[in-house]
Design a protein around this motif. Structure first.
Motif, PDB file in Angstrom:
ATOM      1  N   PRO A   1     -10.177   6.080   0.107  1.00 44.67           N
ATOM      2  CA  PRO A   1      -8.942   5.382  -0.265  1.00 44.67           C
ATOM      3  C   PRO A   1      -7.707   6.265  -0.080  1.00 44.67           C
ATOM      4  O   PRO A   1      -7.745   7.470  -0.330  1.00 44.67           O
ATOM      5  CB  PRO A   1      -9.158   5.052  -1.742  1.00 44.67           C
ATOM      6  CG  PRO A   1     -10.637   5.050  -1.921  1.00 44.67           C
ATOM      7  CD  PRO A   1     -11.155   6.101  -1.008  1.00 44.67           C
ATOM      8  N   VAL A   2      -6.618   5.646   0.343  1.00 42.52           N
ATOM      9  CA  VAL A   2      -5.361   6.369   0.557  1.00 42.52           C
ATOM     10  C   VAL A   2      -4.217   5.613  -0.108  1.00 42.52           C
ATOM     11  O   VAL A   2      -4.100   4.389   0.031  1.00 42.52           O
ATOM     12  CB  VAL A   2      -5.047   6.549   2.052  1.00 42.52           C
ATOM     13  CG1 VAL A   2      -3.794   7.394   2.231  1.00 42.52           C
ATOM     14  CG2 VAL A   2      -6.217   7.188   2.786  1.00 42.52           C
ATOM     15  N   LEU A   3      -3.378   6.353  -0.837  1.00 38.52           N
ATOM     16  CA  LEU A   3      -2.120   5.838  -1.356  1.00 38.52           C
ATOM     17  C   LEU A   3      -1.014   6.317  -0.431  1.00 38.52           C
ATOM     18  O   LEU A   3      -0.908   7.520  -0.155  1.00 38.52           O
ATOM     19  CB  LEU A   3      -1.867   6.363  -2.769  1.00 38.52           C
ATOM     20  CG  LEU A   3      -0.452   6.144  -3.332  1.00 38.52           C
ATOM     21  CD1 LEU A   3      -0.195   4.658  -3.605  1.00 38.52           C
ATOM     22  CD2 LEU A   3      -0.237   6.969  -4.595  1.00 38.52           C
ATOM     23  N   VAL A   4      -0.199   5.393   0.065  1.00 37.89           N
ATOM     24  CA  VAL A   4       0.927   5.736   0.932  1.00 37.89           C
ATOM     25  C   VAL A   4       2.212   5.307   0.231  1.00 37.89           C
ATOM     26  O   VAL A   4       2.354   4.140  -0.139  1.00 37.89           O
ATOM     27  CB  VAL A   4       0.827   5.031   2.300  1.00 37.89           C
ATOM     28  CG1 VAL A   4       2.025   5.409   3.179  1.00 37.89           C
ATOM     29  CG2 VAL A   4      -0.476   5.398   3.005  1.00 37.89           C
TER      30      VAL A   4
ATOM     31  N   ALA B   1      -6.722  10.336  -0.909  1.00 34.36           N
ATOM     32  CA  ALA B   1      -5.537  11.095  -0.517  1.00 34.36           C
ATOM     33  C   ALA B   1      -4.287  10.318  -0.910  1.00 34.36           C
ATOM     34  O   ALA B   1      -4.228   9.095  -0.739  1.00 34.36           O
ATOM     35  CB  ALA B   1      -5.540  11.369   0.984  1.00 34.36           C
ATOM     36  N   ALA B   2      -3.293  11.044  -1.424  1.00 36.27           N
ATOM     37  CA  ALA B   2      -1.993  10.466  -1.746  1.00 36.27           C
ATOM     38  C   ALA B   2      -0.966  11.112  -0.839  1.00 36.27           C
ATOM     39  O   ALA B   2      -0.796  12.342  -0.857  1.00 36.27           O
ATOM     40  CB  ALA B   2      -1.642  10.719  -3.212  1.00 36.27           C
ATOM     41  N   VAL B   3      -0.314  10.305  -0.001  1.00 36.24           N
ATOM     42  CA  VAL B   3       0.618  10.841   0.989  1.00 36.24           C
ATOM     43  C   VAL B   3       1.953  10.126   0.866  1.00 36.24           C
ATOM     44  O   VAL B   3       2.017   8.914   0.697  1.00 36.24           O
ATOM     45  CB  VAL B   3       0.052  10.702   2.416  1.00 36.24           C
ATOM     46  CG1 VAL B   3      -1.276  11.454   2.535  1.00 36.24           C
ATOM     47  CG2 VAL B   3      -0.164   9.251   2.821  1.00 36.24           C
TER      48      VAL B   3
ATOM     49  N   ASN C   1      -9.065   1.518   3.429  1.00 34.89           N
ATOM     50  CA  ASN C   1      -8.644   1.101   2.087  1.00 34.89           C
ATOM     51  C   ASN C   1      -7.306   1.772   1.789  1.00 34.89           C
ATOM     52  O   ASN C   1      -7.250   2.962   1.468  1.00 34.89           O
ATOM     53  CB  ASN C   1      -9.705   1.521   1.057  1.00 34.89           C
ATOM     54  CG  ASN C   1      -9.353   1.071  -0.354  1.00 34.89           C
ATOM     55  OD1 ASN C   1      -8.201   0.778  -0.661  1.00 34.89           O
ATOM     56  ND2 ASN C   1     -10.344   1.045  -1.227  1.00 34.89           N
ATOM     57  N   VAL C   2      -6.226   1.032   1.908  1.00 33.20           N
ATOM     58  CA  VAL C   2      -4.875   1.572   1.791  1.00 33.20           C
ATOM     59  C   VAL C   2      -4.087   0.793   0.748  1.00 33.20           C
ATOM     60  O   VAL C   2      -4.146  -0.438   0.708  1.00 33.20           O
ATOM     61  CB  VAL C   2      -4.133   1.504   3.141  1.00 33.20           C
ATOM     62  CG1 VAL C   2      -2.701   2.024   3.003  1.00 33.20           C
ATOM     63  CG2 VAL C   2      -4.888   2.277   4.214  1.00 33.20           C
ATOM     64  N   ARG C   3      -3.365   1.521  -0.063  1.00 33.34           N
ATOM     65  CA  ARG C   3      -2.379   0.887  -0.945  1.00 33.34           C
ATOM     66  C   ARG C   3      -1.011   1.436  -0.558  1.00 33.34           C
ATOM     67  O   ARG C   3      -0.777   2.648  -0.641  1.00 33.34           O
ATOM     68  CB  ARG C   3      -2.671   1.148  -2.412  1.00 33.34           C
ATOM     69  CG  ARG C   3      -1.700   0.395  -3.325  1.00 33.34           C
ATOM     70  CD  ARG C   3      -2.193   0.258  -4.749  1.00 33.34           C
ATOM     71  NE  ARG C   3      -1.343  -0.662  -5.494  1.00 33.34           N
ATOM     72  CZ  ARG C   3      -1.452  -1.963  -5.507  1.00 33.34           C
ATOM     73  NH1 ARG C   3      -2.406  -2.541  -4.795  1.00 33.34           N
ATOM     74  NH2 ARG C   3      -0.633  -2.720  -6.203  1.00 33.34           N
TER      75      ARG C   3
END
Length: 396
Positions: A324-327, A217-219, A354-356
């Motif tokens: 995985p998540v992109l914040v 997910a990209a948030v 797992n966060v970037r």
């Protein structure tokens, strides 16, 4: 476009009746809903105002969809949306992915629904959606509860919005002729209100929709702490966003606003129910204390027990995402304070997710969207190719 139906009056949370303008018949729910979340109730081809020759149909299979979901209170409801699938063959890894796309703030009125705005040439998310279609992804966009369909839009309701995002993906996979199926890889994306909906969806996915093959997910600019957001917005340029949230959440929780508002407050809350995002500046710099029965502001109101619980329920970051998540968030965001995104990401990291986290310094809320779109595209390329995401939790 389907023909319109008669005007329907809906009870409001201020114990008044606001007439909802006529809706196209497509958006009316049947008397009995399917039992399965994500079940397709009906579809129709979607035409585009700015494409009278229907050239879009040569490259994209575009359908408006009405589907079944379950709202925060556990009630079965019909929600509308749109599913777009490129007609060109998918040439990437595996089968064609589908992105559950959570739109940013559209407004409160049924006319503001993304599936209507996108068709009528007024949807500001169209460029971001087209970028995903250009990469060959299918895109499924929800209108959310009460936006397009009957009832009050439960703006910022974490559970309702997250479920609506997951269920529009389920619906997309069930529409015949799209080439999508239950094995299609899934991504979730959203910014602003959409960032909150997408973040809620990725938190809920493993329990609410465990069969979906969510890859990430990209948030962006997630309003993870509504108390801080509301206090930041009060009396400013984007005051309407706070009014939208108060109106929508009160409807979702069945809280009567009338005892807390003066005559101008009641008028404002009834007005915003039919406003779209382009009307928001009509409420700019309106201080909430000028709308309350006792001259006290929103910070006082949301401190009351019935409102405090309602606001706290919307906090995002308390459930560990399993993918995985992109914040992404701009340090110069003038709508959603930067701390919202950073603290949410840190909370996920503390739970082992797992966060970037990507911070930028582009001015304003709108400016922060520009790098987000580019980062999200790169993020999904990696996830759908089966590549790992390198977390930067150690920096938070």
């Amino acid at each position: 476009m389907a023909s319109a139906v008669v005007v329907v009056s809906a009870p409001t949370v201020a114990n008044a009746v606001v007439e909802e303008p006529p809706r196209p018949a497509f958006y009316e729910a049947p008397a009995t809903l399917p039992a399965t979340n994500g079940a397709v109730i009906r579809t129709e081809p979607m035409s585009f105002l700015l494409d009278p020759a229907d050239a879009t149909s040569l490259v994209t299979n575009a359908k408006r969809v009405l589907y079944k979901t379950t709202n925060r209170a556990g009630k079965a409801i019909a929600v509308s949306g749109v599913v777009l699938v490129p007609k060109a063959s998918w040439i990437g890894f595996g089968s064609r992915p589908v992105i559950g796309y959570a739109a940013g703030t559209q407004g409160m009125g049924d006319k503001c629904a993304p599936s209507r705005q996108y068709s009528e040439g007024l949807e500001y998310e169209a460029a971001g959606i087209q970028a995903l279609l250009n990469r060959g992804y299918a895109v499924a966009v929800t209108d959310y509860e009460g936006l397009g369909t009957a009832g009050i839009h439960t703006y910022m309701d974490r559970v309702s919005q997250g479920r609506a995002v997951l269920d529009v993906v389920r619906a997309a996979q069930r529409i015949s002729g799209t080439g999508l199926s239950s094995t299609s890889p899934v991504g979730i994306e959203g910014y602003s209100q959409g960032g909150g909906a997408a973040a809620a969806a990725v938190e809920l996915a493993s329990t609410y929709a465990p069969e979906l093959r969510v890859k990430g997910a990209a948030v962006g600019a997630v309003p993870a702490d509504l108390k801080s957001v509301a206090e930041h917005l009060d009396g400013g340029l984007y005051s309407a966003f706070a009014f939208f949230a108060l109106r929508g959440l009160s409807a979702s929780y069945g809280v009567d606003l009338l005892p807390y508002l003066n005559a101008e407050g009641v008028k404002t809350m009834q007005t915003v129910e039919q406003d779209c995002v382009f009307d928001l500046f009509g409420h700019s710099f309106v201080k909430s204390e000028t709308l309350s029965h006792n001259g006290k502001g929103m910070s006082d109101l949301i401190g009351l027990p019935q409102f405090a619980r309602m606001i706290e329920d919307q906090r995002i970051g308390t459930i560990k995402p399993t993918v995985p998540v992109l914040v992404s968030h701009s340090r110069l965001d003038d709508v959603i304070p930067f701390a919202n995104g950073r603290n949410m990401a840190a909370s996920w990291c503390d739970q082992g997710a797992n966060v970037r986290f990507s911070a930028n310094i582009l001015p304003t809320h709108i400016g922060g969207y520009l790098p987000f779109g580019t980062e999200a595209a790169m993020f999904f390329e990696g996830r759908f190719a089966g590549l790992p995401q390198w977390s930067n939790c150690w920096t938070l």
